[in-house]
Structures are given as C-alpha cells and as structure tokens.
Design an enzyme around this catalytic site. Sequence first.
Site, PDB file in Angstrom:
ATOM      1  N   HIS A 232       5.681  -8.801   0.116  1.00 44.95           N
ATOM      2  CA  HIS A 232       5.209  -8.062  -1.062  1.00 44.95           C
ATOM      3  C   HIS A 232       5.980  -8.414  -2.339  1.00 44.95           C
ATOM      4  O   HIS A 232       6.331  -7.535  -3.138  1.00 44.95           O
ATOM      5  CB  HIS A 232       5.279  -6.557  -0.811  1.00 44.95           C
ATOM      6  CG  HIS A 232       4.373  -6.060   0.270  1.00 44.95           C
ATOM      7  ND1 HIS A 232       3.181  -6.666   0.598  1.00 44.95           N
ATOM      8  CD2 HIS A 232       4.485  -4.989   1.110  1.00 44.95           C
ATOM      9  CE1 HIS A 232       2.596  -6.002   1.589  1.00 44.95           C
ATOM     10  NE2 HIS A 232       3.373  -4.981   1.920  1.00 44.95           N
TER      11      HIS A 232
ATOM     12  N   HIS B 217      -2.104  -0.921  -1.597  1.00 44.60           N
ATOM     13  CA  HIS B 217      -1.442  -0.516  -0.359  1.00 44.60           C
ATOM     14  C   HIS B 217      -1.620   0.988  -0.102  1.00 44.60           C
ATOM     15  O   HIS B 217      -0.698   1.637   0.408  1.00 44.60           O
ATOM     16  CB  HIS B 217       0.046  -0.867  -0.446  1.00 44.60           C
ATOM     17  CG  HIS B 217       0.694  -1.149   0.872  1.00 44.60           C
ATOM     18  ND1 HIS B 217       0.880  -0.191   1.848  1.00 44.60           N
ATOM     19  CD2 HIS B 217       1.205  -2.295   1.385  1.00 44.60           C
ATOM     20  CE1 HIS B 217       1.490  -0.726   2.882  1.00 44.60           C
ATOM     21  NE2 HIS B 217       1.699  -2.004   2.634  1.00 44.60           N
TER      22      HIS B 217
ATOM     23  N   GLU C  95      -5.764  -3.406   3.629  1.00 38.88           N
ATOM     24  CA  GLU C  95      -5.314  -4.158   2.455  1.00 38.88           C
ATOM     25  C   GLU C  95      -6.099  -5.468   2.351  1.00 38.88           C
ATOM     26  O   GLU C  95      -5.835  -6.415   3.082  1.00 38.88           O
ATOM     27  CB  GLU C  95      -3.822  -4.445   2.572  1.00 38.88           C
ATOM     28  CG  GLU C  95      -2.962  -3.216   2.826  1.00 38.88           C
ATOM     29  CD  GLU C  95      -1.619  -3.600   3.427  1.00 38.88           C
ATOM     30  OE1 GLU C  95      -0.895  -4.394   2.790  1.00 38.88           O
ATOM     31  OE2 GLU C  95      -1.318  -3.124   4.532  1.00 38.88           O
TER      32      GLU C  95
END
Length: 347
Positions: free
Chosen positions: A106, A177, A314
């Site tokens: 991320h 998310h 996601e």
Amino acid sequence: MAVKREFWGEAPSGAPIYVYHLTNQSGVEVCVLNYGCTIRNIFVPDKNGEKVDVVLGYDDYKEYFGNDCFLGATVGPTANRIANAKYSIDGKEFILPINDGPNNLHTDMNNGFHKRVWDAEEGENFVTFTLKADDGDLGFSGNREFKLTYTLTDDNALELHYHATSDAKTLINMTNHAYFNLAGQGSGSCLDHVMKMYTSHYTPVIDSAAIPTGEIASVEGTPFDFRVAKTIGKDINADNEQLKFVGGYDHNYAIDGADGSMKVFCEVTAPATGITMKCSTDLPGFQLYAGNFLKHPNGKGGKAYVPRDGFCLETQFYPNSINEAGFPDCVFGPDREYDTKTVYQFV
C-alpha cells in the site's frame, strides 16, 4: 439529491478536514472525507426500513491519522504488494519503502495518499477530490494529478471514478479499502454473509508474504470457489495451504472476461438486514480480504473491531503486476491516462 459539507477537525498539517454528506431520495447517505479521500459512513435502509451503517470506521477524526488497517481509505498511488519493494520501467529501477517483510504494501503507511488532504469540488450528487504529486514523490516518476469522484445515484449506487495524468511513465494501481459489514458496523463477524462471485480464477501466493506466484489458477475444487453462493465463513478455515499462508481469504481474483468494460464481479447479502451489495468494475481484478488481522479498540459507536468483523473487495490490477510479465499492464503516462470506475450498489 444533495451534498452537504461539514467541518470536522484539523489534519496534523493544520489543514481543515471536512465530511461531505451525499444523500439520495431512497434514504441512502454516504459520508466521505477530504482527509485520505476516505469513506467514513454508508447508511443503507435495511429490510425493515431502518438505516444501517455498513462500513467500519471511526467517530474521532484523529483515529484516521493512524488507521493502520486502512479503514475506508483511498490507497495510492499503488495498492497491495510489490515484491522486494522495487520495480523497473524502461530499464530504470525505482525503490519503494520496505514495510511488509521485504516487500512494499500500500505504498507508504505514513505518507501515502490515505494520509493526505485532498482538494474537493462539490456537485449536485458528487464530490470530486484532487491531489497532485511531484516527480519522485514516494519513489514514483512523473508530475501527476489524481482525481477521484464519488457519485451517489438514485438507484443506490456509489460510483468511484478514478482518473490520473502523468508527464512520464509511472506505476498507478489505486483502490479503496473500505471494510463492509452489511449487518451493520460493530455487529460482529461478517462470516455469515452470503457471497457469490462471477469469476473463475484467482492468483495463488508464494507464502505468507502474499506475493503472487505468477499463476492464474482455477478456483475449481478449492475454497476460493464462490461461483455458487455460499457464506464467507463456509470454507475460510479449510485445510488449505493458501488460506493458511495469510490466515484466511486475502487473495486477488481475476475477473472473467475483463476487457475494460464494466463487469459485475460479486454480490454479497447479510441475512440479518437483507441488504445486498452488488459490485462492478472495469478493472481486471479485485482483492477479497476477510479482515483476518483486523483489530482496533475504538471503532464507531464505541465498538471494538476484531478479526473478520468486516470484509474488503478492493478492485485493482493484480498485486505485483509491475513485476509479472503475464499480469495486466499498470504503467501509465503521457500516452495512456489512468481512468477506471468501481461501483458498489445497495439493494
């Protein structure tokens, strides 16, 4: 339809944090923040007409300054995992933060797009957030401009439209998310939710670091097969190496027939409320994460969140696509703008 802006607090930089309330004629309300371009609430009427907040989050804006589980966050410029925290474009190597074993996850936990204040412009039923990033920022090339528009329609669809431009070739693979619990945030486990997927392949991982092997494997005969509707919990604890690697579902699915057009890839229903969420995207994949390591003591309404209290869908290019020749291309630049849409529709 209406959009209302509400001051909520100040970011560590001193910039104001606003909540944008989008409402429609059916009583659905979505609350999004300019901090991290974050989804804070989605209120949906249940089978009895009572409003239920179906995403996990925080009542105190300061909790979003930590948010190590990325609740509701817009992740960018790249989501999921990149092996060995590095990649190359046209022979030039780029180095990213090592923050997940030897890998990158991320982008950056403390400085990623989910920890920045975005500019905002309101419309009748939408808010467009804009963020600029300079060449070299966080290890990515190109002077870039990112836009994310949240639109709430009268048929209860929350549309996320991503767009980005860059003056140089660059890696982009964003996602949202949000952790969903269609029985209501804070209601406990989501494992009784009934899920059906319109996808027949997934990308197995090498080990507990969750980097894909490069294979696009059939779900046939595995716990990853949701083509016939079943509860999330039915097979999550099966004696399966892939599940054991990551403590449950935390894998990318390859959407059948992905060709850049919108595809319905998943439907999920909570028996307790009767709320169904139908999900579609024009992206080639999505990550099913069953909240295996979710933990936070200060959720909304004083609720403590524990593992599997919420699930994520996601949408994305595959994890580590940049380093796998057989995975979809996620390099964008002057000759290829990043433009993609994901829709969560509530029935």
